[in-house]
Design a protein around this motif. Sequence first.
Motif, PDB file in Angstrom:
ATOM      1  N   PHE A 160      -2.598   8.177  -5.365  1.00  0.00           N
ATOM      2  CA  PHE A 160      -1.153   7.955  -5.310  1.00  0.00           C
ATOM      3  C   PHE A 160      -0.383   9.265  -5.429  1.00  0.00           C
ATOM      4  O   PHE A 160       0.616   9.481  -4.734  1.00  0.00           O
ATOM      5  N   GLN A 161      -0.856  10.182  -6.287  1.00  0.00           N
ATOM      6  CA  GLN A 161      -0.115  11.418  -6.550  1.00  0.00           C
ATOM      7  C   GLN A 161       0.043  12.289  -5.314  1.00  0.00           C
ATOM      8  O   GLN A 161       1.024  13.022  -5.194  1.00  0.00           O
ATOM      9  N   VAL A 162      -0.925  12.251  -4.396  1.00  0.00           N
ATOM     10  CA  VAL A 162      -0.881  13.139  -3.223  1.00  0.00           C
ATOM     11  C   VAL A 162      -0.807  12.354  -1.920  1.00  0.00           C
ATOM     12  O   VAL A 162      -1.131  12.876  -0.856  1.00  0.00           O
ATOM     13  N   LEU A 163      -0.357  11.093  -1.992  1.00  0.00           N
ATOM     14  CA  LEU A 163      -0.201  10.289  -0.778  1.00  0.00           C
ATOM     15  C   LEU A 163       0.747  10.957   0.204  1.00  0.00           C
ATOM     16  O   LEU A 163       0.486  10.995   1.416  1.00  0.00           O
ATOM     17  N   TYR A 164       1.863  11.476  -0.299  1.00  0.00           N
ATOM     18  CA  TYR A 164       2.840  12.132   0.576  1.00  0.00           C
ATOM     19  C   TYR A 164       2.187  13.254   1.381  1.00  0.00           C
ATOM     20  O   TYR A 164       2.396  13.379   2.588  1.00  0.00           O
ATOM     21  N   THR A 165       1.373  14.049   0.701  1.00  0.00           N
ATOM     22  CA  THR A 165       0.761  15.183   1.385  1.00  0.00           C
ATOM     23  C   THR A 165      -0.295  14.726   2.387  1.00  0.00           C
ATOM     24  O   THR A 165      -0.481  15.359   3.425  1.00  0.00           O
ATOM     25  N   LEU A 166      -0.990  13.626   2.094  1.00  0.00           N
ATOM     26  CA  LEU A 166      -1.958  13.108   3.063  1.00  0.00           C
ATOM     27  C   LEU A 166      -1.264  12.708   4.354  1.00  0.00           C
ATOM     28  O   LEU A 166      -1.763  13.011   5.455  1.00  0.00           O
ATOM     29  N   ILE A 167      -0.121  12.038   4.261  1.00  0.00           N
ATOM     30  CA  ILE A 167       0.597  11.630   5.470  1.00  0.00           C
ATOM     31  C   ILE A 167       1.005  12.853   6.285  1.00  0.00           C
ATOM     32  O   ILE A 167       0.931  12.852   7.519  1.00  0.00           O
ATOM     33  N   ASP A 168       1.410  13.921   5.615  1.00  0.00           N
ATOM     34  CA  ASP A 168       1.748  15.147   6.337  1.00  0.00           C
ATOM     35  C   ASP A 168       0.512  15.745   7.010  1.00  0.00           C
ATOM     36  O   ASP A 168       0.577  16.211   8.148  1.00  0.00           O
ATOM     37  N   ILE A 169      -0.624  15.724   6.315  1.00  0.00           N
ATOM     38  CA  ILE A 169      -1.861  16.233   6.922  1.00  0.00           C
ATOM     39  C   ILE A 169      -2.195  15.446   8.191  1.00  0.00           C
ATOM     40  O   ILE A 169      -2.527  16.024   9.243  1.00  0.00           O
ATOM     41  N   LEU A 170      -2.090  14.119   8.122  1.00  0.00           N
ATOM     42  CA  LEU A 170      -2.377  13.287   9.296  1.00  0.00           C
ATOM     43  C   LEU A 170      -1.380  13.569  10.413  1.00  0.00           C
ATOM     44  O   LEU A 170      -1.752  13.658  11.591  1.00  0.00           O
ATOM     45  N   GLY A 171      -0.106  13.698  10.052  1.00  0.00           N
ATOM     46  CA  GLY A 171       0.895  14.000  11.061  1.00  0.00           C
ATOM     47  C   GLY A 171       0.670  15.342  11.730  1.00  0.00           C
ATOM     48  O   GLY A 171       0.817  15.473  12.952  1.00  0.00           O
ATOM     49  N   GLN A 172       0.286  16.347  10.944  1.00  0.00           N
ATOM     50  CA  GLN A 172      -0.001  17.665  11.511  1.00  0.00           C
ATOM     51  C   GLN A 172      -1.222  17.612  12.423  1.00  0.00           C
ATOM     52  O   GLN A 172      -1.252  18.232  13.488  1.00  0.00           O
ATOM     53  N   ALA A 173      -2.248  16.869  12.010  1.00  0.00           N
ATOM     54  CA  ALA A 173      -3.475  16.780  12.810  1.00  0.00           C
ATOM     55  C   ALA A 173      -3.243  16.039  14.126  1.00  0.00           C
ATOM     56  O   ALA A 173      -3.786  16.417  15.169  1.00  0.00           O
ATOM     57  N   LEU A 174      -2.427  14.972  14.076  1.00  0.00           N
ATOM     58  CA  LEU A 174      -2.198  14.146  15.269  1.00  0.00           C
ATOM     59  C   LEU A 174      -1.048  14.657  16.126  1.00  0.00           C
ATOM     60  O   LEU A 174      -0.866  14.194  17.250  1.00  0.00           O
ATOM     61  N   GLY A 175      -0.248  15.585  15.593  1.00  0.00           N
ATOM     62  CA  GLY A 175       0.889  16.089  16.349  1.00  0.00           C
ATOM     63  C   GLY A 175       2.137  15.246  16.191  1.00  0.00           C
ATOM     64  O   GLY A 175       3.081  15.365  16.976  1.00  0.00           O
ATOM     65  N   GLY A 176       2.179  14.381  15.181  1.00  0.00           N
ATOM     66  CA  GLY A 176       3.351  13.548  14.920  1.00  0.00           C
ATOM     67  C   GLY A 176       2.942  12.229  14.290  1.00  0.00           C
ATOM     68  O   GLY A 176       1.756  11.900  14.230  1.00  0.00           O
ATOM     69  N   ILE A 177       3.938  11.464  13.825  1.00  0.00           N
ATOM     70  CA  ILE A 177       3.633  10.181  13.188  1.00  0.00           C
ATOM     71  C   ILE A 177       4.374   9.014  13.828  1.00  0.00           C
ATOM     72  O   ILE A 177       4.168   7.862  13.437  1.00  0.00           O
ATOM     73  N   ARG A 178       5.233   9.268  14.799  1.00  0.00           N
ATOM     74  CA  ARG A 178       6.005   8.208  15.432  1.00  0.00           C
ATOM     75  C   ARG A 178       5.301   7.697  16.688  1.00  0.00           C
ATOM     76  O   ARG A 178       4.706   8.491  17.414  1.00  0.00           O
ATOM     77  N   PRO A 179       5.473   6.398  17.001  1.00  0.00           N
ATOM     78  CA  PRO A 179       5.973   5.345  16.113  1.00  0.00           C
ATOM     79  C   PRO A 179       4.890   4.950  15.120  1.00  0.00           C
ATOM     80  O   PRO A 179       3.718   5.240  15.335  1.00  0.00           O
ATOM     81  N   TRP A 180       5.280   4.263  14.052  1.00  0.00           N
ATOM     82  CA  TRP A 180       4.280   3.824  13.087  1.00  0.00           C
ATOM     83  C   TRP A 180       4.496   2.361  12.722  1.00  0.00           C
ATOM     84  O   TRP A 180       5.578   1.811  12.926  1.00  0.00           O
ATOM     85  N   SER A 181       3.450   1.779  12.212  1.00  0.00           N
ATOM     86  CA  SER A 181       3.539   0.436  11.637  1.00  0.00           C
ATOM     87  C   SER A 181       2.633   0.396  10.423  1.00  0.00           C
ATOM     88  O   SER A 181       1.627   1.113  10.353  1.00  0.00           O
ATOM     89  N   VAL A 182       3.010  -0.424   9.451  1.00  0.00           N
ATOM     90  CA  VAL A 182       2.261  -0.556   8.206  1.00  0.00           C
ATOM     91  C   VAL A 182       1.966  -2.040   8.003  1.00  0.00           C
ATOM     92  O   VAL A 182       2.882  -2.868   8.060  1.00  0.00           O
ATOM     93  N   THR A 183       0.703  -2.362   7.781  1.00  0.00           N
ATOM     94  CA  THR A 183       0.289  -3.746   7.585  1.00  0.00           C
ATOM     95  C   THR A 183      -0.149  -3.942   6.154  1.00  0.00           C
ATOM     96  O   THR A 183      -1.052  -3.262   5.670  1.00  0.00           O
TER      97      THR A 183
END
Length: 375
Positions: A160-183
């Motif tokens: 939980f403490q570094v969830l924010y940074t994980l999302i940034d890592i994924l966004g940097q690796a994939l070249g973006g995060i849009r669009p997204w959906s959460v289930t």
Amino acid sequence: MRYSAQWRPRVLVCGTGFGRTYLAALRQPEMPFELAGILARGGQRSRDCARYYQVPLYTEIAQVPEDVQVACVVLNSGVNGGRGAEVAQQLMTRGIHVLQEHPLHQAELAACLRQARRSGVVYHLNTHYVHVDAVACFVRAARRLLAHQPAQFIDALTSFQVLYTLIDILGQALGGIRPWSVTGQARTAEPAPEVLRTVNVVLGEVPITLRIQNQVHPARRDSGAHIMHRVTLATEGGNLLLATTQGPVLWNPRLHMPADYQNAVTVADSGAEYLDLPSVSWLTAPGGPSYREVIGQEWPRAVARALLALRQAIMDGEDPLPAGQYQLAVCRLVADITACLGSPEIRESGEQAIVQATEVVCGGDTARSRSAFAP
């Protein structure tokens, strides 16, 4: 304003918690900065830091001298019950460029970006871990890999403490995060006592399984994470793995049984040359650094990269809003994920259990380091 390549901005560090990492980064001899002072509440640790680095200690923004050009705001913001975003905005009203340590609420980040635009300064939000050696290697390798073939899925494990940074890592690796959906079903009640919670996310067209240790130690928020960042990026050709935040980064080609093996007596009879490639390759050193090296060397190097990026953005006259839109999207996505998680379980860790590799090693050193996707 035009700056020469030799420009050495005077930098103020706000806070001496994680701010100690910024202080260490600024004192690296090759850094084109001058440490101008520390802004803190004036406790013993801050006084000791000011004495060690031989710089003034300020306890009020009004005390900060006019010749300070850059501020590193390394203070808790609203998400952790602090005033970091407010301090950043006050400094920007004085024409000071700001590098702020994560995390921020979406509203706080938006307010900081608006203030940066009004004040004509550059503002960067630093998620830190994207600049750590192994994570940066993973991001570069992922981009090279995805230039050859699309991602099939991602499996990611974090806390939980570094969830924010994980999302940034994924966004940097994939070249973006849009669009997204959460289930996932939103949880408003107290969470059940479980170590991991699973949330399914789609970024662009890439399905992602997030497994999150949704627990927080009330007195030591920086301790107690089983895993900070572990990411597997799968493609048709194989899997790219960030084993931990400190590495290693591994490449694991998929096992494709060759057609001529169906009727062969032994695998030696197959003419498939790809069977001779290593089944696992290290893109970073097989061993990892000690945690003393991580905290004392790797983290300051990561901060140095963020500072150098800010300096270049200032020299280029960067508009902070375009990059800020990406960080705002990260904030919104994290909010969607945490709504599914519910409040983290308050859990106090027991006595630290230190286990050395020699106690679990099963023998054999088979390190290899060959890969087409090595940076």
